[in-house]
Write a protein that holds these residues in place. Structure first.
Motif, short mmCIF file in Angstrom:
data_model
loop_
_atom_site.label_atom_id
_atom_site.label_comp_id
_atom_site.label_asym_id
_atom_site.label_seq_id
_atom_site.Cartn_x
_atom_site.Cartn_y
_atom_site.Cartn_z
N ARG A 1 0.83 -1.21 0.00
CA ARG A 1 0.00 0.00 0.00
C ARG A 1 0.86 1.26 0.00
O ARG A 1 0.59 2.21 -0.73
CB ARG A 1 -0.93 0.00 1.22
N LEU A 2 1.93 1.25 0.79
CA LEU A 2 2.80 2.42 0.86
C LEU A 2 3.52 2.65 -0.47
O LEU A 2 3.64 3.79 -0.93
CB LEU A 2 3.82 2.25 1.99
N ARG A 3 3.99 1.58 -1.11
CA ARG A 3 4.63 1.73 -2.43
C ARG A 3 3.66 2.27 -3.45
O ARG A 3 4.01 3.11 -4.28
CB ARG A 3 5.17 0.37 -2.90
N ARG A 4 2.43 1.80 -3.40
CA ARG A 4 1.40 2.27 -4.34
C ARG A 4 1.14 3.76 -4.14
O ARG A 4 0.98 4.51 -5.11
CB ARG A 4 0.11 1.47 -4.14
N GLN A 5 1.13 4.22 -2.90
CA GLN A 5 0.92 5.63 -2.63
C GLN A 5 2.08 6.47 -3.18
O GLN A 5 1.86 7.53 -3.77
CB GLN A 5 0.76 5.88 -1.13
N VAL A 6 3.31 5.98 -3.02
CA VAL A 6 4.47 6.69 -3.56
C VAL A 6 4.40 6.72 -5.08
O VAL A 6 4.67 7.75 -5.70
CB VAL A 6 5.80 6.06 -3.07
N GLU A 7 4.00 5.62 -5.68
CA GLU A 7 3.88 5.57 -7.14
C GLU A 7 2.81 6.55 -7.63
O GLU A 7 2.98 7.18 -8.68
CB GLU A 7 3.55 4.15 -7.59
N ASP A 8 1.72 6.69 -6.88
CA ASP A 8 0.68 7.65 -7.25
C ASP A 8 1.23 9.08 -7.24
O ASP A 8 0.94 9.88 -8.14
CB ASP A 8 -0.52 7.56 -6.31
N ILE A 9 2.02 9.41 -6.24
CA ILE A 9 2.63 10.73 -6.15
C ILE A 9 3.57 10.94 -7.34
O ILE A 9 3.59 12.00 -7.96
CB ILE A 9 3.38 10.90 -4.82
N GLU A 10 4.34 9.91 -7.68
CA GLU A 10 5.26 10.00 -8.82
C GLU A 10 4.49 10.23 -10.12
O GLU A 10 4.91 11.03 -10.96
CB GLU A 10 6.10 8.74 -8.93
N GLN A 11 3.37 9.54 -10.28
CA GLN A 11 2.57 9.71 -11.49
C GLN A 11 2.01 11.12 -11.60
O GLN A 11 1.97 11.69 -12.69
CB GLN A 11 1.45 8.67 -11.52
N GLN A 12 1.57 11.68 -10.48
CA GLN A 12 1.07 13.05 -10.48
C GLN A 12 2.16 14.02 -10.92
O GLN A 12 1.92 14.92 -11.73
CB GLN A 12 0.57 13.45 -9.09
N ALA A 13 3.35 13.85 -10.37
CA ALA A 13 4.47 14.73 -10.73
C ALA A 13 4.84 14.57 -12.20
O ALA A 13 5.13 15.55 -12.88
CB ALA A 13 5.67 14.44 -9.84
N GLU A 14 4.81 13.34 -12.69
CA GLU A 14 5.14 13.11 -14.09
C GLU A 14 4.12 13.75 -15.02
O GLU A 14 4.48 14.35 -16.03
CB GLU A 14 5.25 11.61 -14.36
N ARG A 15 2.83 13.64 -14.67
CA ARG A 15 1.80 14.27 -15.49
C ARG A 15 1.97 15.79 -15.50
O ARG A 15 1.83 16.43 -16.54
CB ARG A 15 0.40 13.90 -14.96
N ARG A 16 2.28 16.35 -14.35
CA ARG A 16 2.48 17.79 -14.26
C ARG A 16 3.71 18.22 -15.05
O ARG A 16 3.70 19.25 -15.72
CB ARG A 16 2.64 18.20 -12.78
N LYS A 17 4.75 17.42 -15.06
CA LYS A 17 5.98 17.75 -15.78
C LYS A 17 5.75 17.72 -17.29
O LYS A 17 6.31 18.53 -18.03
CB LYS A 17 7.09 16.77 -15.39
N LYS A 18 4.93 16.80 -17.77
CA LYS A 18 4.70 16.65 -19.21
C LYS A 18 3.81 17.74 -19.79
O LYS A 18 3.80 17.94 -20.99
CB LYS A 18 4.09 15.29 -19.49
N LYS A 19 3.10 18.47 -18.94
CA LYS A 19 2.20 19.53 -19.45
C LYS A 19 2.97 20.68 -20.01
O LYS A 19 4.01 21.04 -19.79
CB LYS A 19 1.28 20.02 -18.36
#
Length: 52
Positions: free
Chosen positions: A34-52
């Motif tokens: 669960r903790l790894r999944r939460q970290v991965e979610d944060i990483e995905q948010q940052a990646e989406r923001r970076k690609k904009k």
């Protein structure tokens, strides 16, 4: 962490959340999946923001 992200790509709040989640991973009764999944979610948010 995602391949093309650097720690500077995260907001200060995301950095604090990742730090807190990583610290919780060392606890003996931590749910690592669960903790790894939460970290991965944060990483995905940052990646989406970076690609904009």
């Amino acid at each position: 962490m995602a391949r093309d992200l650097e720690f500077g790509d995260f907001t200060p709040a995301e950095k604090r959340r990742i730090t807190a989640l990583t610290a919780r991973m060392v606890l003996p009764r931590a749910n690592l999946t669960r903790l790894r999944r939460q970290v991965e979610d944060i990483e995905q948010q940052a990646e989406r923001r970076k690609k904009k």
